[in-house]
Design a protein around this motif. Structure first.
Motif, PDB file in Angstrom:
ATOM      1  N   VAL A 297       0.864  -1.180   0.000  1.00 25.55           N
ATOM      2  CA  VAL A 297       0.000   0.000   0.000  1.00 25.55           C
ATOM      3  C   VAL A 297       0.901   1.230   0.000  1.00 25.55           C
TER       4      VAL A 297
ATOM      5  N   PHE B  23      -1.933  11.993   0.484  1.00 27.60           N
ATOM      6  CA  PHE B  23      -2.697  11.178   1.424  1.00 27.60           C
ATOM      7  C   PHE B  23      -2.320  11.532   2.857  1.00 27.60           C
TER       8      PHE B  23
ATOM      9  N   TRP C  24      -8.629  -1.156   6.394  1.00 26.25           N
ATOM     10  CA  TRP C  24      -9.535  -1.095   5.240  1.00 26.25           C
ATOM     11  C   TRP C  24      -8.741  -0.825   3.966  1.00 26.25           C
ATOM     12  N   LEU C  25      -7.763   0.055   4.051  1.00 25.74           N
ATOM     13  CA  LEU C  25      -6.958   0.379   2.873  1.00 25.74           C
ATOM     14  C   LEU C  25      -6.139  -0.824   2.416  1.00 25.74           C
TER      15      LEU C  25
ATOM     16  N   HIS D 186      -8.682  -2.991   0.567  1.00 19.31           N
ATOM     17  CA  HIS D 186      -9.385  -2.478  -0.608  1.00 19.31           C
ATOM     18  C   HIS D 186      -8.538  -1.645  -1.567  1.00 19.31           C
ATOM     19  N   ARG D 187      -7.358  -1.188  -1.136  1.00 19.00           N
ATOM     20  CA  ARG D 187      -6.584  -0.293  -1.992  1.00 19.00           C
ATOM     21  C   ARG D 187      -5.136  -0.747  -2.167  1.00 19.00           C
TER      22      ARG D 187
ATOM     23  N   LEU E 183      -2.212   5.893  -2.796  1.00 16.74           N
ATOM     24  CA  LEU E 183      -3.365   6.401  -2.061  1.00 16.74           C
ATOM     25  C   LEU E 183      -3.459   7.912  -2.185  1.00 16.74           C
ATOM     26  N   ASP E 184      -4.688   8.424  -2.246  1.00 10.86           N
ATOM     27  CA  ASP E 184      -4.894   9.864  -2.257  1.00 10.86           C
ATOM     28  C   ASP E 184      -5.968  10.230  -1.241  1.00 10.86           C
TER      29      ASP E 184
ATOM     30  N   GLU F 110      -9.021  10.968  -1.624  1.00 10.59           N
ATOM     31  CA  GLU F 110     -10.296  10.295  -1.864  1.00 10.59           C
ATOM     32  C   GLU F 110     -10.305   8.904  -1.231  1.00 10.59           C
ATOM     33  N   ASP F 111      -9.180   8.210  -1.300  1.00 16.48           N
ATOM     34  CA  ASP F 111      -9.074   6.897  -0.655  1.00 16.48           C
ATOM     35  C   ASP F 111      -9.224   7.031   0.857  1.00 16.48           C
TER      36      ASP F 111
ATOM     37  N   ALA G 188     -12.880   7.457   1.739  1.00 18.78           N
ATOM     38  CA  ALA G 188     -13.624   6.198   1.682  1.00 18.78           C
ATOM     39  C   ALA G 188     -13.336   5.340   2.908  1.00 18.78           C
ATOM     40  N   ALA G 189     -12.084   5.309   3.319  1.00 19.81           N
ATOM     41  CA  ALA G 189     -11.711   4.513   4.486  1.00 19.81           C
ATOM     42  C   ALA G 189     -12.318   5.079   5.759  1.00 19.81           C
TER      43      ALA G 189
END
Length: 286
Positions: free
Chosen positions: A171, A177, A199-200, A203-204, A209-210, A212-213, A216-217
């Motif tokens: 990640v 981020f 969560w990241l 899902h990511r 990562l930015d 927006e990520d 969402a988290a």
């Protein structure tokens, strides 16, 4: 920097303290601080024991005194929830032994004063525990630590996954981020941060990562219910009832009339229930 001040204070008090209270919001690293105090205190070669409120009567209840030999530091993560029997037993132990060898650390949140005023906590025991206080900074006061905390959590998750044979993509936490993370309030402190990183990872993984990520988290973390302890509390129903009454009374600032209304019972019934409580008569405002 808040974290630097905290480390400096721990280094100063660790060689000398006998008992102390940790104050602050839950999830600010209270257990980690207790373990660090244990590592740096003179009796670090002895064990670290964490005693939750549900286990306290096994340690401190009854007429006897638990043998503290072998325990270098006793950590109480829920000091305000100790039953009267556990408080009396712990106080008896501290009177008799004076924590000559074992150190005692209690996490007390915002402090024990409301519990003392309401008659839920023994003033003498609170005096022992509050002889020295260490304030824990919130995560929002430790923005400079966020990159290291996020990195450490990512590393731990990768190690956990590798231990069970899982191959995962890394990640990537970009500067944008991390900047966005530093602007967050983090009301759940480290609990919330760990949820977000987990969560990241799920899902990511494999993408930079930015902000927006992060959004969402955070949204997922807010919607996530807190886990309920799997082990049932083997206590009497009366104790559960008394704990609920205590919490309602504290939320009502000791006002019995308002508490009775919230509980859906008459004031006289509330008085009878309080008289029957294990903790004895409560010193509350009318």
């Amino acid at each position: 920097m808040a974290s630097t001040q905290l480390r400096s204070q721990i280094r100063r008090v660790a060689p000398y303290f006998r008992s102390l209270s940790l104050t602050g919001e839950p999830g600010c690293g209270e257990e980690a601080v207790a373990r660090l105090l244990h590592q740096m205190c003179p009796v670090h070669e002895l064990g670290f024991a964490m005693v939750h409120a549900t286990e306290a009567e096994e340690w401190f209840g009854g007429e006897g005194v638990v043998d503290w030999r072998g325990v270098g530091l006793l950590y109480l993560p829920e000091a305000e929830r100790l039953s009267r029997a556990a408080q009396e037993g712990l106080l008896r132990m501290m009177r008799q032994h004076g924590t000559q060898t074992t150190r005692v650390v209690a996490f007390v949140g915002r402090g024990l004063k409301p519990y003392i005023s309401a008659g839920f906590f023994l003033p003498e025991l609170a005096g022992y525990l509050a002889s020295l206080r260490v304030a824990l900074p919130t995560l929002r006061d430790r923005a400079a630590d966020l990159p290291a905390l996020i990195h450490d959590r990512l590393q731990r998750r990768r190690m956990e996954q590798a231990a069970v044979g899982l191959r995962t993509r890394p990640v990537y936490a970009t500067d944008s981020f991390l900047d966005a993370a530093a602007e967050q309030e983090w009301p759940g402190n480290l609990y919330q941060l760990n949820d977000v990183v987990d969560w990241l990872v799920e899902h990511r993984a494999g993408v930079p990562l930015d902000a927006e990520d992060l959004g969402a988290a955070l949204k997922s973390s807010e919607q996530k219910p807190r886990p309920v302890a799997a082990r049932a509390r083997l206590v009497k129903l009366d104790q559960i009832v008394q704990e609920h009454i205590r919490n309602v009374l504290l939320a009502c600032n000791g006002n019995k009339l308002k508490a009775a209304e919230v509980l859906g019972i008459s004031r006289s019934t509330l008085y009878r229930m309080l008289d029957a409580a294990e903790a004895g008569p409560l010193l509350l405002a009318g």
